[in-house]
Design an enzyme around this catalytic site. Structure first.
Site, PDB file in Angstrom:
ATOM      1  N   GLU A  49      43.216   9.457  43.288  1.00  0.00           N
ATOM      2  CA  GLU A  49      42.479   8.908  44.201  1.00  0.00           C
ATOM      3  C   GLU A  49      42.467   9.673  45.465  1.00  0.00           C
ATOM      4  OE1 GLU A  49      42.541   4.412  47.077  1.00  0.00           O
ATOM      5  OE2 GLU A  49      44.049   5.053  45.344  1.00  0.00           O
TER       6      GLU A  49
ATOM      7  N   GLU B 292      38.011  -0.348  43.438  1.00  0.00           N
ATOM      8  CA  GLU B 292      38.886  -1.183  44.149  1.00  0.00           C
ATOM      9  C   GLU B 292      37.939  -1.970  45.065  1.00  0.00           C
ATOM     10  OE1 GLU B 292      42.185   0.467  46.422  1.00  0.00           O
ATOM     11  OE2 GLU B 292      41.502  -0.653  48.167  1.00  0.00           O
TER      12      GLU B 292
END
Length: 532
Positions: A217, A332
């Site tokens: 990420e 997310e």
């Protein structure tokens, strides 16, 4: 003021009576909306005054649903969930996430199939089976302050073998698939990604035989260059291919934030040019507002709802520009960043943004939406004591009623306060016969919306209504929700309640109360898009 409190007491008594007809549900929704506004801040008084002065008339809206062909289909794991890596640094919270609990397993199984993404900002401070306090070769950016990196001080987190078994055995038990976010900020002296600690985890995982998907990420404050992270993805894919268990694992990323910003767009372009050959899904993050400053009004803001569509368009444009036909995910997402907004993200009103996000994302072609979070934080679906919150019940209904094929809907209105989306109905849990159509409807109007359904078929069907309304004196900020007037709660720790619709005759008027949301299913429509 005394008169108002007397009305409140009368309303409370009235709300405890059984809900026996549709008109009462409308009264209930109006009542709880008024009650919820009573507990809000004075700075919203102007907006509250408008709501208290609702006109009696209804708004008439026409929905045209195209049932002969679908636009596209989304993943069967479209609605997925997340746990933040930071939970490992909170022993009490991690311990209370008791994966052997029958209640927790029952709640999780109701949302399967789904991905469980274990990641977040803290993933870049996570080490497998070691603390990395005095490594002479690997420098985590938590303690590296040179060059062009800027990062806050966060304590390193240890992932143990026991933690890894706990996560994987739980996801396997409940029918989820784990996506694990590796530490991207273990860099050597040349600023190259040093995968040695990640290799320890991968070797242990290969020994255990767990099926896991992966990501590296990007976190906004770390400022890695796009081509640098792209190179790291190439390295990781090569490593994954070297293990039997992970050579077919998905690799997703780069979890870019705020794609409307020029720097984020440039990062994504450069990253994809470098790593598109090994990326199975392009991911970005999206929240509507800051959890510390969010207001009740934000959660009913049509412009905020529409802003997601703009971000999706931006990401799709970049992916197409690079020339790659890639799956795009919301890697997310939640209502408000910073852990959510207390008293908002964990209450009924959060469902307006959540259901619209699901509907809009599917309509615009996203394949997966990962909700932050399933457990822990103000934006979680369940409390620390495993009590289901309104967004949990909304998500279960979505999972059980909404299928993967997306249908086109045209809504005739001026101000977009009636949000509507359509899918083929999910078969298995409630409905068994192909051809059914499910409508997702969100009424942000202060009055009842009277819907006229126009279909491109002569087939007719009864209409099953699943209307969710808040229960209790907190109104829109209630943590309890009713389905067609009946409180939703667990029957036993191993059994959810039955979701019983209110059946309306074919061609009957459809009315959705003010400030609420729900689903309408046409079970006998025999839509060709949903049969073929």
């Amino acid at each position: 003021m005394k008169v108002f409190h007397k009305k409140i007491r009368r309303m409370s008594i009235y709300l405890t009576k059984p809900l026996t007809n549709w008109s009462f549900i409308i009264v209930c929704c109006n009542t709880v909306a008024l009650l919820s506004l009573h507990v809000n801040t004075l700075e919203e008084s102007t907006w509250k005054k408008d709501v208290f002065q609702r006109p009696i008339e209804k708004v008439n809206i026409c929905l045209k649903v195209y049932t002969k062909t679908s636009m596209h289909a989304v993943s069967d794991k479209f609605l997925s969930v997340a746990l933040d890596t930071s939970i490992l640094s909170l022993p009490k919270a991690w311990m209370k996430f008791n994966t052997s609990s029958i209640l927790l397993q029952t709640l999780a199984k109701s949302l399967s199939p789904a991905y469980l993404r274990f990641g977040g900002t803290s993933a870049d401070y996570l080490f497998f089976n070691e603390t990395m306090d005095d490594s002479s070769l690997i420098k985590n950016l938590n303690i590296y302050h040179g060059g062009w990196y800027k990062t806050p001080i966060i304590s390193n987190i240890t992932l143990t073998e026991m933690d890894w078994k706990k996560l994987n055995r739980f996801t396997r038990k409940v029918g989820w698939k784990l996506i694990f976010d590796l530490n991207a900020l273990t860099r050597d002296f040349y600023d190259e990604w040093d995968p040695r600690n990640s290799l320890k985890l991968l070797r242990f995982n290969d020994k255990m035989g767990f099926s896991v998907d992966w990501e590296l990420e990007l976190n906004a404050h770390h400022r890695l260059r796009g081509n640098q992270l792209g190179k790291d993805f190439l390295t990781l894919r090569q490593i994954l291919n070297s293990f039997i268990v992970t050579n077919s694992s998905l690799l997703v990323g780069p979890d870019v934030t705020q794609p409307s910003h020029r720097s984020s767009r440039q990062f994504l372009k450069v990253f994809l040019k470098k790593a598109s050959s090994v990326v199975d899904a392009v991911t970005f993050h999206q929240y509507y507002c800051n959890g510390r400053s969010a207001t009740l009004k934000d959660f009913l803001n049509i412009d905020l709802m529409d802003s997601l569509g703009e971000e999706i368009s931006t990401v799709k444009e970049i992916v197409n520009e690079v020339g790659q036909n890639k799956s795009i995910w919301l890697g997310e997402s939640g209502s408000a960043w910073g852990g959510g907004a207390p008293g908002l993200s964990d209450t009924y009103i959060a469902g307006f943004l959540w259901l619209d996000k699901l509907g809009l994302s599917a309509a615009r072609g996203l394949d997966v939406v990962i909700r932050q979070s399933f457990y822990h934080g103000h934006y979680s679906m369940i409390t620390s004591d495993l009590y289901p919150l309104p967004d949990f019940w909304l998500s279960v209904l979505y999972k059980w009623l909404v299928g993967g094929r997306v249908l086109k809907v045209d809504v005739t209105q001026k101000d977009q306060k009636l949000r509507a989306y359509a899918h083929c109905t999910k078969l298995g849990r409630i409905y068994k016969t192909p051809g059914a159509v499910t409508l997702l409807v969100i009424n942000v109007y202060n009055v009842t919306a009277r819907l006229t359904l126009k279909l491109d078929t002569r087939m007719v069907s009864p209409i099953d209504a699943y209307i969710l309304t808040p229960i209790g004196s907190y109104g829109l900020q209630s943590k309890n929700v009713a389905l067609n007037g009946k409180l939703l709660e667990m029957v036993r720790e191993d059994k959810l309640p039955d979701f019983i619709p209110k059946r309306l005759p074919p061609n009957s008027p459809v009315e959705i109360p003010p400030l609420c949301y729900g689903f309408y299913v046409l079970p006998l429509l025999k839509s060709t898009a949903c049969i073929n």
